[in-house]
Scaffold this active site. Structure first.
Site, mmCIF file in Angstrom:
data_model
loop_
_atom_site.group_PDB
_atom_site.id
_atom_site.type_symbol
_atom_site.label_atom_id
_atom_site.label_comp_id
_atom_site.label_asym_id
_atom_site.label_seq_id
_atom_site.Cartn_x
_atom_site.Cartn_y
_atom_site.Cartn_z
ATOM 1 N N VAL A 176 -2.355 -5.554 -6.680
ATOM 2 C CA VAL A 176 -1.339 -6.617 -6.763
ATOM 3 C C VAL A 176 -1.998 -7.971 -7.054
ATOM 4 O O VAL A 176 -1.512 -8.743 -7.891
ATOM 5 C CB VAL A 176 -0.477 -6.672 -5.474
ATOM 6 C CG1 VAL A 176 0.600 -7.754 -5.603
ATOM 7 C CG2 VAL A 176 0.180 -5.331 -5.200
ATOM 8 N N LYS A 188 4.123 -5.785 3.053
ATOM 9 C CA LYS A 188 5.306 -5.363 3.828
ATOM 10 C C LYS A 188 4.980 -4.998 5.274
ATOM 11 O O LYS A 188 5.785 -5.230 6.165
ATOM 12 C CB LYS A 188 6.014 -4.212 3.128
ATOM 13 C CG LYS A 188 5.129 -2.994 2.950
ATOM 14 C CD LYS A 188 5.484 -2.176 1.748
ATOM 15 C CE LYS A 188 4.275 -1.322 1.412
ATOM 16 N NZ LYS A 188 4.361 -0.565 0.231
ATOM 17 N N GLY A 212 9.542 -4.151 -4.742
ATOM 18 C CA GLY A 212 8.614 -4.569 -5.810
ATOM 19 C C GLY A 212 9.130 -5.770 -6.569
ATOM 20 O O GLY A 212 9.301 -6.853 -6.016
ATOM 21 N N LYS A 229 10.463 -1.616 4.988
ATOM 22 C CA LYS A 229 11.252 -2.413 4.042
ATOM 23 C C LYS A 229 12.672 -2.670 4.564
ATOM 24 O O LYS A 229 13.191 -3.783 4.425
ATOM 25 C CB LYS A 229 11.279 -1.719 2.681
ATOM 26 C CG LYS A 229 9.895 -1.731 2.005
ATOM 27 C CD LYS A 229 9.850 -0.791 0.821
ATOM 28 C CE LYS A 229 8.508 -0.815 0.104
ATOM 29 N NZ LYS A 229 8.353 0.322 -0.822
HETATM 30 N N1 HSE Z 1 4.351 3.404 -1.843
HETATM 31 C C1 HSE Z 1 5.385 2.495 -2.194
HETATM 32 C C2 HSE Z 1 6.473 3.250 -2.952
HETATM 33 C C3 HSE Z 1 4.809 1.397 -3.032
HETATM 34 O O1 HSE Z 1 6.256 4.399 -3.320
HETATM 35 O O2 HSE Z 1 7.565 2.742 -3.128
HETATM 36 C C4 HSE Z 1 5.654 0.176 -3.110
HETATM 37 O O3 HSE Z 1 5.867 -0.445 -1.882
#
Ligand code: HSE
Length: 402
Positions: free
Chosen positions: A12, A100, A129, A200
């Site tokens: 990132v 996160k 994302g 999330k």
């Molecule tokens: N491992 C996470 C996904 C990456 O597959 O969505 C993004 O946060």
């Protein structure tokens, strides 16, 4: 010209640098001034890299430089990221992050710290994302009373479920291919057990409640028990199987959970396939609005980090309000949530299942071929379902209906 530092030159972090380089003119236009990358913090050196000269190994070089206004923390994990972010905010530098884990664990206290120091703490890239969902919640939807947020928040599991459905391949085989292609981590636990989606939805639920929804209080089930037989039944029922993360407002506060769900094909979330994410928000005046896009990936995630940097530069000298406080939100137990459940038991247990779940069950075709009895329960509470499930001699599987 605003001076920026990036902490962590990994996927990132290097993406953030790439967005700042590639879209320098667009970024300048949007921010109203150019952004200059002054430092990159990393343990490693990057000989030959275009930004080799900006790499430093000591966080204090960045923290002690009064010219640095914005810090992008793209290291991930709790420590040392947490300490670095706190020090930056205390020194009057704004912070934006894709982290996160850290935002779910400590986001609200970092928002409060930013406010106290007259700077900003933004974390658009931590959920979905590149999808601008947090900014929308924080801005365009601020006047709405948000009743519910339902999302497909993990690209890896959505990719695996899509492959299982479309290609009839077993979970373990699809996971192996996904790992070989680099879509899934070598240690896939955080994704397949639902922990990533849990963090999330904790962030979204905190924004929805205005308080801190602790991710440890969220009931979480992953996708490891979903089978290709389940997809065959789902097709018979005109449904898709998706790992949903949800937060709903109720009379006691909030209810939030992560679990695989059977959802009707006409629900737009049923059409979200592959590594894509989608988030449906229901506002009391607006009704439903859905955000869809790339939930992961270097450039998409980096683009969201840069959007935060621009926001911060545009609001120089001001704290950008984020609806989160360190006070804990009241989360209702899942026990009282009412829904139907799809259940599979061995064929010999048909009578037992009918006795335990009553005459209102709906039998689903196709069970006999698998030597099993498949049915959907009447609307019952989670607690009631669990108690009845325990009475069965054995269970081949169950999935909640959305
Ligand atoms: N491992 C996470 C996904 C990456 O597959 O969505 C993004 O946060």
């Amino acid at each position: 010209m605003a001076k920026v530092a990036v902490l962590g030159y990994g996927t990132v972090g290097s993406g953030v640098v790439s967005v700042l380089d590639t879209n320098a003119a667009e970024v300048e236009k949007s921010a109203g001034e150019a952004l200059e990358l002054k430092y990159i913090l990393d343990l490693r050196d990057f000989p030959g890299d275009k930004h080799e000269a900006q790499v430093v190994h000591d966080i204090n070089v960045i923290l002690d430089d009064p010219e640095v206004e914005v810090i992008c923390e793209t290291m991930g994990g709790i420590e040392p990221a947490f300490s670095f972010e706190k020090s930056a905010l205390e020194k009057g530098k704004s912070v934006c992050t894709s982290n996160k884990e850290l935002v779910a664990a400590h986001g609200p206290e970092l928002v409060e710290l930013a406010k106290k120091n007259g700077v900003s703490y933004l974390f658009e890239a931590s959920v979905g994302g590149g999808i601008p969902v947090l900014r929308s919640l924080n801005d365009s939807l601020k006047h709405e009373k948000v009743d519910s947020i339902t999302g497909i928040l993990n690209g890896t599991t959505n990719y695996i479920l899509t492959k299982m459905d479309k290609e009839g391949a077993e979970f373990s085989k699809v996971l192996k291919v996904a790992q070989e292609k680099g879509y899934a981590e070598r240690n896939p636990e955080a994704d397949v057990e639902g922990y990533d989606a849990c963090r999330k939805i904790a962030i979204l639920a905190s924004l929805m409640s205005g308080k801190h929804v602790n991710y440890e209080d969220i009931y979480t089930e992953g996708i490891t028990k979903v089978t290709i037989e389940d997809f065959a039944y789902a097709r018979t029922m005109g449904m898709a199987i998706k790992l949903l993360a949800m937060c709903k407002r109720n009379e006691n506060g909030f209810f939030t959970m992560v679990s695989p769900f059977l959802i009707p094909l006409e629900n737009p979330l049923a059409s979200v396939n592959g590594v894509f994410n989608a988030i449906n928000i229901h506002g009391n005046m607006l009704g439903d609005v859905m955000f869809y896009g790339k939930g992961a990936g270097k450039n998409a995630t980096a683009s969201a980090v840069v959007a935060d940097v621009i926001d911060i530069v545009k609001h120089r000298g001001k704290h950008i309000n984020v609806n989160m406080k360190a006070e804990k939100a009241v989360i209702s137990s899942k026990d009282n949530a009412v829904r139907s459940f799809f259940v599979r038991v061995p064929l010999e247990q048909e009578d037992q299942a009918k006795e335990i779940f009553g005459s209102k069950i709906e039998v689903i075709d196709g069970g006999e071929a698998n030597h099993e009895f498949a049915f959907v329960t009447d609307m019952i509470s989670e607690k009631d379902f669990e108690e009845r499930l325990w009475k069965l001699d054995s269970v081949k599987g169950y999935i909640r209906l959305f």
